[in-house]
Design an enzyme around this catalytic site. Structure first.
Site, PDB file in Angstrom:
ATOM      1  N   VAL A 184      64.214  82.535  93.396  1.00  0.00           N
ATOM      2  CA  VAL A 184      64.471  82.425  94.805  1.00  0.00           C
ATOM      3  C   VAL A 184      62.546  82.662  95.982  1.00  0.00           C
ATOM      4  O   VAL A 184      63.388  84.383  95.726  1.00  0.00           O
ATOM      5  CB  VAL A 184      65.628  83.107  95.665  1.00  0.00           C
ATOM      6  CG1 VAL A 184      66.065  81.700  97.477  1.00  0.00           C
ATOM      7  CG2 VAL A 184      66.617  82.545  95.207  1.00  0.00           C
ATOM      8  N   VAL A 185      62.459  81.790  96.439  1.00  0.00           N
ATOM      9  CA  VAL A 185      61.125  82.576  96.900  1.00  0.00           C
ATOM     10  C   VAL A 185      61.353  81.960  99.199  1.00  0.00           C
ATOM     11  O   VAL A 185      61.104  80.832  98.921  1.00  0.00           O
ATOM     12  CB  VAL A 185      60.148  81.881  96.514  1.00  0.00           C
ATOM     13  CG1 VAL A 185      58.993  83.429  96.781  1.00  0.00           C
ATOM     14  CG2 VAL A 185      60.110  82.440  95.352  1.00  0.00           C
ATOM     15  N   ILE A 186      61.269  83.060  99.682  1.00  0.00           N
ATOM     16  CA  ILE A 186      61.750  82.768 100.789  1.00  0.00           C
ATOM     17  C   ILE A 186      60.171  82.385 101.764  1.00  0.00           C
ATOM     18  O   ILE A 186      60.292  83.605 101.602  1.00  0.00           O
ATOM     19  CB  ILE A 186      62.862  83.001 101.479  1.00  0.00           C
ATOM     20  CG1 ILE A 186      64.130  82.904 100.339  1.00  0.00           C
ATOM     21  CG2 ILE A 186      62.782  82.818 103.256  1.00  0.00           C
ATOM     22  CD1 ILE A 186      65.526  82.592 100.686  1.00  0.00           C
ATOM     23  N   HIS A 202      51.668  85.413 102.021  1.00  0.00           N
ATOM     24  CA  HIS A 202      51.805  86.033 100.652  1.00  0.00           C
ATOM     25  C   HIS A 202      53.355  85.071  99.769  1.00  0.00           C
ATOM     26  O   HIS A 202      53.590  84.782  98.386  1.00  0.00           O
ATOM     27  CB  HIS A 202      53.175  87.222 100.564  1.00  0.00           C
ATOM     28  CG  HIS A 202      53.081  88.235  99.759  1.00  0.00           C
ATOM     29  ND1 HIS A 202      52.772  89.225  99.369  1.00  0.00           N
ATOM     30  CD2 HIS A 202      53.833  88.045  98.774  1.00  0.00           C
ATOM     31  CE1 HIS A 202      53.011  90.401  98.424  1.00  0.00           C
ATOM     32  NE2 HIS A 202      53.668  88.969  97.872  1.00  0.00           N
TER      33      HIS A 202
HETATM   34  C1  DLZ Z   1      57.068  90.679  97.528  1.00  0.00           C
HETATM   35  C2  DLZ Z   1      58.142  89.857  97.641  1.00  0.00           C
HETATM   36  C3  DLZ Z   1      57.920  88.881  98.761  1.00  0.00           C
HETATM   37  C4  DLZ Z   1      57.938  89.316  99.987  1.00  0.00           C
HETATM   38  N1  DLZ Z   1      59.091  88.203  98.771  1.00  0.00           N
HETATM   39  C5  DLZ Z   1      59.517  87.666  97.258  1.00  0.00           C
HETATM   40  C6  DLZ Z   1      60.699  86.293  97.754  1.00  0.00           C
HETATM   41  O1  DLZ Z   1      61.189  86.132  98.403  1.00  0.00           O
HETATM   42  N2  DLZ Z   1      61.063  86.500  96.307  1.00  0.00           N
HETATM   43  C7  DLZ Z   1      60.585  86.969  94.910  1.00  0.00           C
HETATM   44  O2  DLZ Z   1      61.532  86.910  93.676  1.00  0.00           O
HETATM   45  N3  DLZ Z   1      60.281  87.784  94.936  1.00  0.00           N
HETATM   46  C8  DLZ Z   1      59.651  88.345  96.029  1.00  0.00           C
HETATM   47  N4  DLZ Z   1      58.573  89.410  95.894  1.00  0.00           N
HETATM   48  C9  DLZ Z   1      58.186  90.130  94.463  1.00  0.00           C
HETATM   49  C10 DLZ Z   1      57.575  90.116  94.329  1.00  0.00           C
HETATM   50  O3  DLZ Z   1      58.049  88.399  93.258  1.00  0.00           O
HETATM   51  C11 DLZ Z   1      57.156  90.909  93.400  1.00  0.00           C
HETATM   52  O4  DLZ Z   1      58.326  91.466  92.804  1.00  0.00           O
HETATM   53  C12 DLZ Z   1      56.718  91.991  93.322  1.00  0.00           C
HETATM   54  O5  DLZ Z   1      55.336  91.601  94.536  1.00  0.00           O
HETATM   55  C13 DLZ Z   1      56.187  93.364  92.979  1.00  0.00           C
HETATM   56  O6  DLZ Z   1      54.858  92.521  91.612  1.00  0.00           O
END
Ligand code: DLZ
Length: 163
Positions: free
Chosen positions: A80-82, A88
């Site tokens: 899940v990426v928000i 970033h």
């Molecule tokens: C750094 C980061 C941020 C800001 N947001 C998410 C997110 O919403 N979802 C997710 O799965 N990972 C996030 N990360 C972490 C990065 O995927 C990664 O784990 C870090 O940059 C360390 O390599």
């Protein structure tokens, strides 16, 4: 992207080994995605399901590649990426999407794509397969991975892929 038009996949993954690689950010949504994947794999008769957790979605491709090279028939990638206030989001989404595509194409092992890329947490909750969610993307990714294994196997002989 709309969820309308998704196929109903009734797949039989008997005898398959499936590895679920799952990021750890956004616990509630991840719990829903993981549960949906497990449910779908059980319904597809997949007996061997291994779950590997990684910190974030950026780390999914390297874990997926390792799972593929270790002999998995299919990999399901969940994350899940928000979106936040910086670029970033774009970099993590691109790395996960491009990396997982590369793993799948390079190894020939299907990777189900269950990485949610959302503007806010509510969008993610709506797709997480939780009570009240409209969609179950963890289950969809698992079904797609198993269906693609069957599709690729059908290329080896005269069988149609069946689902
Ligand atoms: C750094 C980061 C941020 C800001 N947001 C998410 C997110 O919403 N979802 C997710 O799965 N990972 C996030 N990360 C972490 C990065 O995927 C990664 O784990 C870090 O940059 C360390 O390599």
């Amino acid at each position: 992207m709309s969820g309308a038009g998704a196929p109903q996949l009734h797949v039989d993954g008997s005898g398959m080994r499936v590895v679920v690689v799952a990021a750890s950010w956004h616990t509630t949504v991840m719990d829903g995605l993981l549960a949906g994947s497990r449910r779908a794999l059980a319904e597809a008769n997949v007996a061997q399901v291994d779950v590997v957790r990684v910190p974030g979605s950026f780390e999914l491709p390297v874990a997926a590649r390792a799972a593929a090279l270790a002999g998995a028939d299919a990999v399901v990638a969940l994350g899940v990426v928000i979106r936040g206030g910086t670029p970033h989001f774009e970099y993590v989404c691109q790395a996960a999407t491009g990396g997982l595509t590369q793993v799948s194409v390079d190894t020939g092992v299907p990777v189900g794509f269950g990485v949610l890329t959302c503007d806010d947490e509510q969008q993610a909750l709506d797709r997480a397969g939780l009570p009240g969610s409209r969609e179950d993307k963890g289950a969809e990714a698992a079904q797609a991975a198993v269906a693609t294994v069957l599709a690729l196997r059908s290329l080896d002989g005269s069988r149609d892929s069946a689902w």
